[in-house]
Design a protein around this motif. Structure first.
Motif: not given
Length: 852
Positions: A510-530
């Motif tokens: 398998x070639x598995x590629x996973x792209x993350x996102x939470x460190x994207x500017x403006x560095x506020x995150x994309x998940x619930x802050x808890x």
């Protein structure tokens, strides 16, 4: 002078000047000067004024000398709309330079605003519920929030200009309304009775001056479009660069051959390989292959009779997992002290610190790390794209859009041809960056384009979704507050689920590629802050700079590291025989930087470094540098032999994305025996590390990383960092972090800058003409003694129909207007030649009064 006729151009110039001054005196988000020499603002202001003046004069000449008002007034309205277009492009150019380090290009509009249509059936991806937020609006809101003072200048300045414009519009509207309510005959008679003799000499001078302004502007534009000059491009109006982005770069035959020879002399191929196109004027000059493949196309070469094909399989192919961290530049405080302090090309020890990146620290202890590994472009639309396809960012276009019909040396289809099943996990809507016409390659074509039907398959499974209630339960995750992108907490579980399903169903590696996102500017995150550790300085827009931003970035990086750890644990426990690569899609642009006098809230005792080399007019570490680590988990002895000797080694010489992909190519080709042609400008990093360990010479190599404004060119040991549009830059040992005590730097020369630009221009030329690669070179049957002919690629995507139509209307309209104008002038001149007796206007006036 009739001020009524020029107040609109003055308002337009005033508004554009605000953006010009910001561009020339402000700094980009990477803390670098947008324009390398602020004195260039003077010619930039003059060229803008000249162009707008020429357009205005032309409009007025037509309106004045053409008696048919139904021709003159529509032209005036058209020119007014063109003024608005100039302001929009100018504003977009300034902000694009500030945020993206790119000059305005028509392709940005097609990628982000008008969106490219889908050429493949993207409904074949795995989906869930849609995001409830508009990505473009969210990004725009974030951009404004983190640069409040910058945007206040823009809004206030344009508001003042707008008030000026509206006030004069209302003033003349009221005057014209009053005139219509007055006795028309009286007004006209009064005007005639008090009319002063026209100063014909003055009129001639005004006409001559107006035509001169138009002529100078036209000549300047011709020079700009005909000549590839960086200095002219830097000061030219933004809408000129916008038009020029549609044009292909040009090479004379000799200049092209010289550029190819320069490229080949600067990139030494590994033993047993050669350039595949050996014709006198090569069409595919940067494609290389094993010599037994080269001989299939060039049987006349002297070494060909001695080559025999060998396609034996050596050992079982490993799974390959590529984790792409969004905007990843671990700052010096996040790196091991030995890595920061040493200037040696190779050191032993963990690359990362456990307090920030515990998973990556562990991986760097069991694998091989690269502290100076860089992306080839910025932002994702260039960095991710270049990593995936092998194309270097175009200096006058957007590859993601412009190259959609190109043959590219992409790693997804390479792995498919090597017998892999492939998977891509995306945190973002694939249409946002224009990825949809790439990740779905090889799937069902929904638009009539024959070339697309011939492209190989990229990914078997493409996954992007916010999980609904049932899917969240199946994944075993808590649903998130729906934002614009899917957070790492969820995409990591999606990767594990679909990787396992792909392995079970296909039975293939398998070639598995996973792209993350939470460190994207403006560095506020994309998940619930808890789900994050608490931000030490808060998370609101009031904390957008300095230590606050560094704190947020390091917090989010540790969050991403945690979920990378979950994927790593899954791979270790369930899929023995896997090669794992972790790298960033591009640099963080803004952080993490801490100056000597600042204190890191997480690690007060960490060593600091000299920050003085940041803020230069030619970029810094945060643009391209991402670092990387590669590991092997398994018992295959051949692979263990490659990796074990390099455990805990940190390679500090300049490397990049192309090198890492070339390394994966070599690992897989050694297992399958299928050694395919490639145009990847990269080296095997394991071979590089072995040579450094044994103190052996490195192969000659040039690597280019670029935005429109800033570039890096790296050799095997030296980094040249410079402004793309001017010979402003420095050369030094390209060991990250570059800002260290005792580092020796020297200025680059104009000759070096010219060489670098030729190097970039060659990539531009090949990509805009679909000559960088051809999928037909991957024909496994083309091995000596079989003879194959060189392929002919389809046409590259160089069309922008709306722009072509609008430009055609503008230029045809201008030509017709000029023709009407000169015919009208000629008619009046012939009329005056008849020498009609002068009319006694006072006598006519008295007769009209008596009749009334």
């Amino acid at each position: 002078m009739n001020f009524k006729r020029i107040y609109i151009p003055i308002a337009i110039i005033g508004c554009t000047y605000i953006f010009i001054f910001l561009k020339y005196f402000d700094k980009s988000t990477s803390n670098s000067q947008i324009v390398s020499n602020s004195t260039l603002v003077i010619p930039a202001l003059l060229l803008y004024a000249l162009n707008i003046a020429a357009i205005s004069i032309f409009m007025e000449l037509v309106a004045k000398y053409v008696s048919k008002k139904y021709i003159a007034w529509p032209l005036r309205y058209a020119v007014f709309l063109y003024y608005i277009f100039i302001i929009i492009i100018c504003a977009f150019d300034e902000e694009n330079s500030n945020e993206m380090q790119q000059i305005a290009s028509q392709y940005y509009y097609k990628v982000y605003y008008f969106r490219s249509p889908s050429y493949y059936n993207d409904e074949l991806s795995i989906t869930g519920i849609k995001s409830k937020k508009n990505i473009a609006l969210k990004v725009l809101k974030d951009i404004v929030a983190r640069s409040i003072s910058h945007w206040i200048v823009i809004f206030v300045g344009c508001f003042v200009v707008g008030v000026f414009f509206i006030s004069f519009t209302i003033k003349y509207f009221i005057i014209n309304t009053k005139s219509k309510n007055t006795n028309k005959n009286y007004v006209e008679l009064k005007f005639e009775a008090n009319q002063k003799p026209t100063n014909k000499q003055s009129g001639k001078y005004q006409l001559f001056l107006g035509l001169a302004v138009i002529a100078i502007d036209v000549i300047t534009m011709i020079i700009f479009f005909a000549k590839d000059s960086d200095s002219i491009r830097m000061v030219a109006p933004a809408h000129w660069n916008f038009y020029k982005s549609h044009f292909k770069p040009r090479f004379s035959q000799q200049a092209y051959i010289d550029a190819v020879q320069q490229y080949r002399s600067q990139n030494q191929l590994k033993e047993g390989y050669d350039w595949i196109d050996q014709r006198e004027t090569p069409v595919f000059p940067i494609v290389y292959a094993p010599k037994n493949v080269v001989c299939s196309y060039n049987p006349q070469l002297a070494y060909c009779p001695s080559f025999i094909s060998d396609t034996s399989v050596q050992y079982e192919s490993p799974n390959v997992v590529v984790i792409i961290i969004e905007s990843f530049t671990p700052g010096p405080m996040m790196l091991g002290d030995k890595v920061v302090e040493s200037q040696d090309p190779i050191v032993s020890g963990p690359l990362y610190k456990e307090i920030y990146l515990p998973t990556l620290k562990q991986l760097s202890e069991t694998g091989t790390s690269f502290s100076s590994l860089s992306s080839n472009g910025l932002p994702t639309v260039f960095g991710w794209y270049s990593l995936t396809t092998g194309e270097i960012p175009n200096s006058n276009s957007i590859n993601m859009m412009q190259s959609i019909f190109n043959d590219v040396d992409d790693y997804p289809s390479f792995f498919k041809q090597q017998g892999y099943n492939s998977l891509y996990i995306s945190p973002s809507n694939l249409k946002f960056d224009g990825k949809h016409n790439w990740v779905f390659r090889g799937k069902e074509v929904v638009r009539n384009k024959q070339d697309l039907k011939e492209f190989p398959l990229w990914f078997d499974d493409v996954v992007h979704y916010f999980p609904n209630e049932e899917q969240a339960a199946e994944l075993g995750v808590e649903q998130t507050l729906y934002q614009s992108w899917v957070p790492d907490r969820i995409t990591s579980t999606q990767f594990i689920k679909y990787f396992e399903e792909a392995k079970t169903k296909s039975g293939k590696p398998i070639l598995g590629v996973w792209a993350t996102v939470d460190t994207h500017m403006p560095f506020m995150g994309y998940d619930d802050h808890k789900f994050y550790e608490p931000f030490k300085f808060g998370s609101g827009v009031e904390s957008m700079k300095g230590q606050h931003k560094v704190d947020r970035y390091t917090t989010l990086a540790k969050y991403a590291d945690h979920y990378i750890g979950e994927v790593v644990d899954y791979i270790k426990q369930n899929h023995n025989n896997t090669v794992l690569v972790v790298l960033g899609d591009h640099g963080a642009r803004e952080v993490p930087l801490l100056k000597n006098e600042q204190v890191d809230p997480r690690d007060p005792n960490s060593a600091f470094y000299d920050d003085s080399c940041n803020g230069q007019p030619f970029s810094n570490d945060q643009l391209f540098t991402t670092t990387s680590v590669i590991n092997y988990f398994g018992d295959n002895q051949q692979l263990k032999d490659k990796f074990d000797a390099l455990k805990k080694k940190v390679i500090k010489v300049p490397t990049d994305h192309q090198d890492m992909i070339r390394t994966l190519y070599d690992i897989v080709e050694d297992t399958t025996g299928k050694h395919l042609a490639s145009s990847r400008n990269g080296r095997n990093l394991l071979e590089l590390a072995n040579n450094l360990t044994a103190n052996l010479p490195l192969r000659t190599h040039w690597s280019l990383r670029s935005t429109t404004l800033y570039s890096e060119l790296a050799t095997e040991s030296t980094l040249y960092r410079y402004h793309s549009l001017g010979a402003y830059g420095e050369q030094f040992a390209g060991i990250y972090p570059t800002c260290v005590t005792g580092e020796i730097r020297s200025k680059i020369t104009s000759t070096q800058h010219k060489q670098f630009r030729i190097y970039q221009k060659l990539f531009d030329y090949l990509q805009r003409n679909n000559k960088q690669f051809s999928y037909k070179f991957r024909d496994e049957n083309c091995i000596i003694p079989k003879t194959c002919t060189f392929p002919v690629n389809g046409e590259a995507y160089n069309k922008n129909i709306p722009l072509q139509y609008s430009m055609t209307v503008i230029f045809v309209g201008a030509g017709v207007g000029l023709l009407i104008y000169f015919v009208d002038v000629l008619f009046h001149w012939l009329k005056q030649k008849k020498r009609v007796a002068p009319v006694d206007r006072n006598r006519i006036l008295r007769q009209q009064l008596i009749m009334e």
